[in-house]
Write a protein that holds these residues in place. Structure first.
Motif, mmCIF file in Angstrom:
data_model
loop_
_atom_site.group_PDB
_atom_site.id
_atom_site.type_symbol
_atom_site.label_atom_id
_atom_site.label_comp_id
_atom_site.label_asym_id
_atom_site.label_seq_id
_atom_site.Cartn_x
_atom_site.Cartn_y
_atom_site.Cartn_z
ATOM 1 N N MET A 1 143.476 -14.648 -60.920
ATOM 2 C CA MET A 1 143.725 -14.940 -59.522
ATOM 3 C C MET A 1 142.850 -14.055 -58.621
ATOM 4 O O MET A 1 142.705 -14.337 -57.448
ATOM 5 C CB MET A 1 145.209 -14.733 -59.240
ATOM 6 C CG MET A 1 145.588 -15.131 -57.878
ATOM 7 S SD MET A 1 146.925 -16.283 -57.832
ATOM 8 C CE MET A 1 146.981 -16.524 -56.098
ATOM 9 N N THR A 2 142.242 -13.051 -59.203
ATOM 10 C CA THR A 2 141.367 -12.166 -58.435
ATOM 11 C C THR A 2 140.197 -12.933 -57.840
ATOM 12 O O THR A 2 139.833 -12.740 -56.674
ATOM 13 C CB THR A 2 140.856 -11.013 -59.324
ATOM 14 O OG1 THR A 2 141.984 -10.300 -59.834
ATOM 15 C CG2 THR A 2 139.965 -10.072 -58.552
ATOM 16 N N TRP A 3 139.604 -13.845 -58.646
ATOM 17 C CA TRP A 3 138.459 -14.612 -58.154
ATOM 18 C C TRP A 3 138.868 -15.523 -56.996
ATOM 19 O O TRP A 3 138.095 -15.732 -56.063
ATOM 20 C CB TRP A 3 137.830 -15.428 -59.283
ATOM 21 C CG TRP A 3 137.170 -14.563 -60.307
ATOM 22 C CD1 TRP A 3 137.567 -14.381 -61.595
ATOM 23 C CD2 TRP A 3 136.012 -13.749 -60.120
ATOM 24 N NE1 TRP A 3 136.723 -13.492 -62.221
ATOM 25 C CE2 TRP A 3 135.753 -13.094 -61.331
ATOM 26 C CE3 TRP A 3 135.170 -13.505 -59.039
ATOM 27 C CZ2 TRP A 3 134.685 -12.220 -61.510
ATOM 28 C CZ3 TRP A 3 134.108 -12.636 -59.208
ATOM 29 C CH2 TRP A 3 133.879 -12.007 -60.435
ATOM 30 N N ILE A 4 140.078 -16.051 -57.070
ATOM 31 C CA ILE A 4 140.561 -16.907 -55.980
ATOM 32 C C ILE A 4 140.738 -16.080 -54.706
ATOM 33 O O ILE A 4 140.372 -16.516 -53.618
ATOM 34 C CB ILE A 4 141.868 -17.626 -56.384
ATOM 35 C CG1 ILE A 4 141.563 -18.633 -57.504
ATOM 36 C CG2 ILE A 4 142.517 -18.315 -55.194
ATOM 37 C CD1 ILE A 4 142.782 -19.316 -58.100
ATOM 38 N N LEU A 5 141.262 -14.867 -54.852
ATOM 39 C CA LEU A 5 141.425 -13.993 -53.687
ATOM 40 C C LEU A 5 140.073 -13.636 -53.070
ATOM 41 O O LEU A 5 139.879 -13.768 -51.858
ATOM 42 C CB LEU A 5 142.178 -12.716 -54.078
ATOM 43 C CG LEU A 5 142.297 -11.647 -52.989
ATOM 44 C CD1 LEU A 5 143.107 -12.159 -51.808
ATOM 45 C CD2 LEU A 5 142.895 -10.377 -53.552
ATOM 46 N N ILE A 6 139.128 -13.213 -53.885
ATOM 47 C CA ILE A 6 137.801 -12.845 -53.364
ATOM 48 C C ILE A 6 137.118 -14.070 -52.760
ATOM 49 O O ILE A 6 136.526 -14.006 -51.682
ATOM 50 C CB ILE A 6 136.929 -12.215 -54.475
ATOM 51 C CG1 ILE A 6 137.537 -10.896 -54.939
ATOM 52 C CG2 ILE A 6 135.502 -12.000 -53.983
ATOM 53 C CD1 ILE A 6 136.922 -10.339 -56.211
ATOM 54 N N GLY A 7 137.218 -15.202 -53.443
ATOM 55 C CA GLY A 7 136.633 -16.434 -52.925
ATOM 56 C C GLY A 7 137.247 -16.855 -51.606
ATOM 57 O O GLY A 7 136.557 -17.358 -50.719
ATOM 58 N N SER A 8 138.549 -16.623 -51.453
ATOM 59 C CA SER A 8 139.206 -17.003 -50.191
ATOM 60 C C SER A 8 138.682 -16.184 -49.021
ATOM 61 O O SER A 8 138.603 -16.686 -47.902
ATOM 62 C CB SER A 8 140.726 -16.865 -50.307
ATOM 63 O OG SER A 8 141.115 -15.510 -50.381
ATOM 64 N N VAL A 9 138.307 -14.944 -49.268
ATOM 65 C CA VAL A 9 137.725 -14.129 -48.196
ATOM 66 C C VAL A 9 136.429 -14.773 -47.713
ATOM 67 O O VAL A 9 136.202 -14.926 -46.514
ATOM 68 C CB VAL A 9 137.489 -12.673 -48.660
ATOM 69 C CG1 VAL A 9 136.702 -11.887 -47.628
ATOM 70 C CG2 VAL A 9 138.816 -11.984 -48.959
ATOM 71 N N PHE A 10 135.581 -15.195 -48.635
ATOM 72 C CA PHE A 10 134.322 -15.858 -48.276
ATOM 73 C C PHE A 10 134.577 -17.213 -47.626
ATOM 74 O O PHE A 10 133.909 -17.584 -46.670
ATOM 75 C CB PHE A 10 133.438 -16.050 -49.520
ATOM 76 C CG PHE A 10 132.663 -14.842 -49.923
ATOM 77 C CD1 PHE A 10 131.320 -14.750 -49.632
ATOM 78 C CD2 PHE A 10 133.260 -13.799 -50.601
ATOM 79 C CE1 PHE A 10 130.580 -13.633 -50.007
ATOM 80 C CE2 PHE A 10 132.548 -12.684 -50.986
ATOM 81 C CZ PHE A 10 131.207 -12.604 -50.684
ATOM 82 N N ALA A 11 135.529 -17.976 -48.193
ATOM 83 C CA ALA A 11 135.756 -19.346 -47.736
ATOM 84 C C ALA A 11 136.502 -19.421 -46.413
ATOM 85 O O ALA A 11 136.257 -20.320 -45.612
ATOM 86 C CB ALA A 11 136.524 -20.123 -48.804
ATOM 87 N N VAL A 12 137.396 -18.481 -46.168
ATOM 88 C CA VAL A 12 138.268 -18.572 -44.997
ATOM 89 C C VAL A 12 137.702 -17.830 -43.789
ATOM 90 O O VAL A 12 137.766 -18.327 -42.661
ATOM 91 C CB VAL A 12 139.686 -18.061 -45.337
ATOM 92 C CG1 VAL A 12 140.559 -17.983 -44.115
ATOM 93 C CG2 VAL A 12 140.320 -18.973 -46.389
ATOM 94 N N LEU A 13 137.151 -16.652 -44.015
ATOM 95 C CA LEU A 13 136.647 -15.858 -42.886
ATOM 96 C C LEU A 13 135.210 -16.267 -42.566
ATOM 97 O O LEU A 13 134.316 -16.077 -43.382
ATOM 98 C CB LEU A 13 136.722 -14.371 -43.204
ATOM 99 C CG LEU A 13 138.127 -13.813 -43.394
ATOM 100 C CD1 LEU A 13 138.059 -12.329 -43.689
ATOM 101 C CD2 LEU A 13 139.010 -14.086 -42.190
ATOM 102 N N ASN A 14 135.019 -16.809 -41.411
ATOM 103 C CA ASN A 14 133.697 -17.291 -41.000
ATOM 104 C C ASN A 14 133.123 -16.372 -39.936
ATOM 105 O O ASN A 14 133.294 -16.605 -38.738
ATOM 106 C CB ASN A 14 133.784 -18.725 -40.469
ATOM 107 C CG ASN A 14 134.185 -19.694 -41.538
ATOM 108 O OD1 ASN A 14 133.718 -19.579 -42.659
ATOM 109 N ND2 ASN A 14 135.042 -20.631 -41.222
ATOM 110 N N PHE A 15 132.463 -15.326 -40.384
ATOM 111 C CA PHE A 15 131.758 -14.446 -39.458
ATOM 112 C C PHE A 15 130.313 -14.901 -39.430
ATOM 113 O O PHE A 15 129.599 -14.799 -40.424
ATOM 114 C CB PHE A 15 131.869 -12.979 -39.894
ATOM 115 C CG PHE A 15 133.277 -12.465 -39.885
ATOM 116 C CD1 PHE A 15 133.987 -12.393 -38.697
ATOM 117 C CD2 PHE A 15 133.894 -12.077 -41.050
ATOM 118 C CE1 PHE A 15 135.288 -11.923 -38.680
ATOM 119 C CE2 PHE A 15 135.195 -11.599 -41.037
ATOM 120 C CZ PHE A 15 135.889 -11.523 -39.842
ATOM 121 N N ASN A 16 129.891 -15.422 -38.311
ATOM 122 C CA ASN A 16 128.564 -16.003 -38.185
ATOM 123 C C ASN A 16 127.674 -15.161 -37.285
ATOM 124 O O ASN A 16 128.156 -14.539 -36.343
ATOM 125 C CB ASN A 16 128.657 -17.420 -37.613
ATOM 126 C CG ASN A 16 129.459 -18.338 -38.504
ATOM 127 O OD1 ASN A 16 129.348 -18.276 -39.716
ATOM 128 N ND2 ASN A 16 130.266 -19.184 -37.913
#
Length: 185
Positions: A1-16
């Motif tokens: 589940m660690t990969w899902i957590l790390i991936g969610s940071v990339f997928a959910v937080l959109n700092f542009n």
């Protein structure tokens, strides 16, 4: 589940950051969905009955990867997809895919919770995800108004995204505890 957590940071937080005619993500969401796919595949190996829930989610995540790559290349090359209508249609498709992807993951977690009597807080995670997707869809609709309302939506989207990631973090901790007790590792 660690990969899902790390991936969610990339997928959910959109700092542009501004780049040419658009903005490019500091944390590319397509990398997040790649990590989420790896996370689902890893969890499937740990808990054999998750494949039914994750099979569709992996497909939705793969489409989100492709859409993210297209977005990234579009911004890097300065390619304009079209008018506001196309942007809204593209964003609506992404919101649907995000909902569908996360729904499968959360239903898989709920299945573990039901079968193993583990308290993983799947309902709270589903509620946080639903709010996140609703805010994302609202942000897409607000693009038609422009101006300050878009900045307000971005701030709300970040706050709701952070709360979703925090919920994933708590679920991950509970899942790790459950897995450790289950396997004795």
């Amino acid at each position: 589940m660690t990969w899902i957590l790390i991936g969610s940071v990339f997928a959910v937080l959109n700092f542009n950051i501004p780049f040419g005619p658009g903005a490019i993500g500091i944390l590319p969401d397509f990398l997040g969905y790649i990590l989420i796919i790896f996370g689902m595949l890893f969890m499937e190996r740990q808990v054999d009955y998750l494949s039914g829930h994750f099979k569709k989610s992996i497909r939705f995540a793969a489409v989100l990867v492709l859409m993210g790559v297209v977005d990234y290349v579009r911004v890097l090359t300065g390619w304009n997809m079209g008018g506001l209508e196309i942007l809204i249609l593209w964003g609506t498709a992404q919101a649907f895919l995000i909902f569908s992807c996360w729904q499968g993951i959360i239903f898989g977690i709920a299945e573990i919770q039901k079968r193993e009597e583990a308290e993983l807080k799947a309902k709270a995670l589903l509620k946080a995800m639903s709010i996140m997707v609703l805010v994302k869809a609202l942000h897409i609709v607000m693009l038609t108004f422009g101006g300050l309302i878009i900045q307000v939506c971005v701030v709300i989207e970040v706050i709701v995204g952070l709360s979703f990631i925090i919920q994933i973090f708590y679920t991950k901790r509970r899942y790790d505890r459950f897995y450790k007790e289950r396997t004795g590792v």
